[in-house]
Write a protein that holds these residues in place. Structure first.
Motif, mmCIF file in Angstrom:
data_model
loop_
_atom_site.group_PDB
_atom_site.id
_atom_site.type_symbol
_atom_site.label_atom_id
_atom_site.label_comp_id
_atom_site.label_asym_id
_atom_site.label_seq_id
_atom_site.Cartn_x
_atom_site.Cartn_y
_atom_site.Cartn_z
ATOM 1 N N ARG A 147 62.885 32.337 69.636
ATOM 2 C CA ARG A 147 62.094 31.215 70.176
ATOM 3 C C ARG A 147 61.596 30.306 69.064
ATOM 4 O O ARG A 147 61.565 29.088 69.225
ATOM 5 N N ALA A 148 61.235 30.879 67.924
ATOM 6 C CA ALA A 148 60.762 30.061 66.794
ATOM 7 C C ALA A 148 61.884 29.157 66.291
ATOM 8 O O ALA A 148 61.649 27.984 65.994
ATOM 9 N N ALA A 149 63.093 29.705 66.199
ATOM 10 C CA ALA A 149 64.226 28.885 65.755
ATOM 11 C C ALA A 149 64.467 27.729 66.721
ATOM 12 O O ALA A 149 64.763 26.612 66.288
ATOM 13 N N ASP A 150 64.303 27.986 68.004
ATOM 14 C CA ASP A 150 64.465 26.914 69.002
ATOM 15 C C ASP A 150 63.315 25.912 68.935
ATOM 16 O O ASP A 150 63.540 24.703 68.945
ATOM 17 N N ARG A 151 62.096 26.422 68.874
ATOM 18 C CA ARG A 151 60.915 25.548 68.897
ATOM 19 C C ARG A 151 60.845 24.663 67.664
ATOM 20 O O ARG A 151 60.415 23.517 67.725
ATOM 21 N N PHE A 152 61.251 25.190 66.524
ATOM 22 C CA PHE A 152 61.209 24.440 65.263
ATOM 23 C C PHE A 152 62.623 24.065 64.818
ATOM 24 O O PHE A 152 62.929 24.066 63.622
ATOM 25 N N SER A 153 63.489 23.742 65.763
ATOM 26 C CA SER A 153 64.883 23.423 65.428
ATOM 27 C C SER A 153 64.999 22.225 64.488
ATOM 28 O O SER A 153 66.008 22.076 63.793
ATOM 29 N N HIS A 154 63.954 21.425 64.416
ATOM 30 C CA HIS A 154 63.930 20.268 63.511
ATOM 31 C C HIS A 154 63.507 20.659 62.091
ATOM 32 O O HIS A 154 63.485 19.816 61.202
ATOM 33 N N GLU A 155 63.188 21.940 61.889
ATOM 34 C CA GLU A 155 62.766 22.452 60.577
ATOM 35 C C GLU A 155 63.822 23.446 60.080
ATOM 36 O O GLU A 155 63.797 24.630 60.448
ATOM 37 N N PRO A 156 64.752 22.991 59.248
ATOM 38 C CA PRO A 156 65.847 23.872 58.808
ATOM 39 C C PRO A 156 65.372 25.180 58.169
ATOM 40 O O PRO A 156 66.010 26.219 58.350
ATOM 41 N N PHE A 157 64.248 25.134 57.448
ATOM 42 C CA PHE A 157 63.774 26.366 56.805
ATOM 43 C C PHE A 157 63.374 27.413 57.838
ATOM 44 O O PHE A 157 63.652 28.604 57.661
ATOM 45 N N ILE A 158 62.729 27.002 58.927
ATOM 46 C CA ILE A 158 62.325 27.951 59.964
ATOM 47 C C ILE A 158 63.557 28.531 60.652
ATOM 48 O O ILE A 158 63.631 29.746 60.902
ATOM 49 N N VAL A 159 64.516 27.679 60.951
ATOM 50 C CA VAL A 159 65.751 28.160 61.585
ATOM 51 C C VAL A 159 66.424 29.185 60.679
ATOM 52 O O VAL A 159 66.787 30.285 61.128
ATOM 53 N N PHE A 160 66.564 28.858 59.410
ATOM 54 C CA PHE A 160 67.177 29.775 58.439
ATOM 55 C C PHE A 160 66.383 31.078 58.344
ATOM 56 O O PHE A 160 66.955 32.168 58.388
ATOM 57 N N SER A 161 65.064 30.975 58.220
ATOM 58 C CA SER A 161 64.209 32.159 58.081
ATOM 59 C C SER A 161 64.287 33.050 59.312
ATOM 60 O O SER A 161 64.388 34.278 59.193
ATOM 61 N N ALA A 162 64.220 32.439 60.484
ATOM 62 C CA ALA A 162 64.276 33.219 61.722
ATOM 63 C C ALA A 162 65.630 33.918 61.858
ATOM 64 O O ALA A 162 65.689 35.105 62.212
ATOM 65 N N GLU A 163 66.701 33.208 61.575
ATOM 66 C CA GLU A 163 68.037 33.811 61.662
ATOM 67 C C GLU A 163 68.204 34.922 60.634
ATOM 68 O O GLU A 163 68.792 35.969 60.933
ATOM 69 N N SER A 164 67.679 34.711 59.436
ATOM 70 C CA SER A 164 67.749 35.752 58.406
ATOM 71 C C SER A 164 66.948 36.984 58.818
ATOM 72 O O SER A 164 67.382 38.119 58.612
ATOM 73 N N ALA A 165 65.758 36.752 59.391
ATOM 74 C CA ALA A 165 64.932 37.870 59.854
ATOM 75 C C ALA A 165 65.638 38.643 60.960
ATOM 76 O O ALA A 165 65.634 39.880 60.969
ATOM 77 N N LEU A 166 66.252 37.916 61.885
ATOM 78 C CA LEU A 166 67.006 38.586 62.959
ATOM 79 C C LEU A 166 68.115 39.451 62.394
ATOM 80 O O LEU A 166 68.320 40.595 62.831
ATOM 81 N N HIS A 167 68.834 38.923 61.427
ATOM 82 C CA HIS A 167 69.912 39.691 60.793
ATOM 83 C C HIS A 167 69.349 40.919 60.092
ATOM 84 O O HIS A 167 69.895 42.023 60.225
ATOM 85 N N HIS A 168 68.268 40.734 59.363
ATOM 86 C CA HIS A 168 67.664 41.855 58.620
ATOM 87 C C HIS A 168 67.184 42.946 59.575
ATOM 88 O O HIS A 168 67.432 44.132 59.350
ATOM 89 N N ILE A 169 66.520 42.534 60.654
ATOM 90 C CA ILE A 169 66.005 43.502 61.625
ATOM 91 C C ILE A 169 67.175 44.225 62.305
ATOM 92 O O ILE A 169 67.140 45.448 62.498
ATOM 93 N N SER A 170 68.211 43.493 62.649
ATOM 94 C CA SER A 170 69.380 44.104 63.301
ATOM 95 C C SER A 170 70.074 45.097 62.380
ATOM 96 O O SER A 170 70.587 46.124 62.846
ATOM 97 N N SER A 171 70.088 44.819 61.084
ATOM 98 C CA SER A 171 70.765 45.711 60.152
ATOM 99 C C SER A 171 70.009 47.021 59.962
ATOM 100 O O SER A 171 70.605 48.015 59.539
ATOM 101 N N ARG A 172 68.723 47.030 60.283
ATOM 102 C CA ARG A 172 67.929 48.252 60.183
ATOM 103 C C ARG A 172 68.065 49.124 61.421
ATOM 104 O O ARG A 172 67.712 50.294 61.403
ATOM 105 N N ALA A 173 68.522 48.531 62.508
ATOM 106 C CA ALA A 173 68.571 49.271 63.797
ATOM 107 C C ALA A 173 69.659 50.315 63.803
ATOM 108 O O ALA A 173 70.575 50.365 63.121
#
Length: 81
Positions: free
Chosen positions: A55-81
């Motif tokens: 939702r943060a990546a969608d809400r702040f889609s105009h902020e490339p850093f937030i999109v990148f950070s959110a996607e990176s966090a999702l990847h990191h969290i998924s890799s721990r699962a």
């Protein structure tokens, strides 16, 4: 809360830290605050944080850093699962 405060949240590991951070990511209006919360979720977030990060990546889609950070966090969290 400052970035160092977020770091303390992740170190202290209060039972509700993840929920607090998810609430910040979902509701805070300030991009820097959301970025700090995303950074903390990279360290402590679990599957429950995935929706807020998307939702943060969608809400702040105009902020490339937030999109990148959110996607990176999702990847990191998924890799721990």
């Amino acid at each position: 809360m400052s970035a160092s405060s977020w770091s303390m949240c992740s170190v202290l590991r209060h039972a509700k830290v993840e929920q607090w951070l998810i609430g910040v990511v979902d509701r805070d209006e300030h991009v820097n605050v959301v970025a700090a919360a995303i950074e903390a979720l990279v360290e402590i977030g679990g599957a429950g944080a995935r929706g807020a990060l998307s939702r943060a990546a969608d809400r702040f889609s105009h902020e490339p850093f937030i999109v990148f950070s959110a996607e990176s966090a999702l990847h990191h969290i998924s890799s721990r699962a």
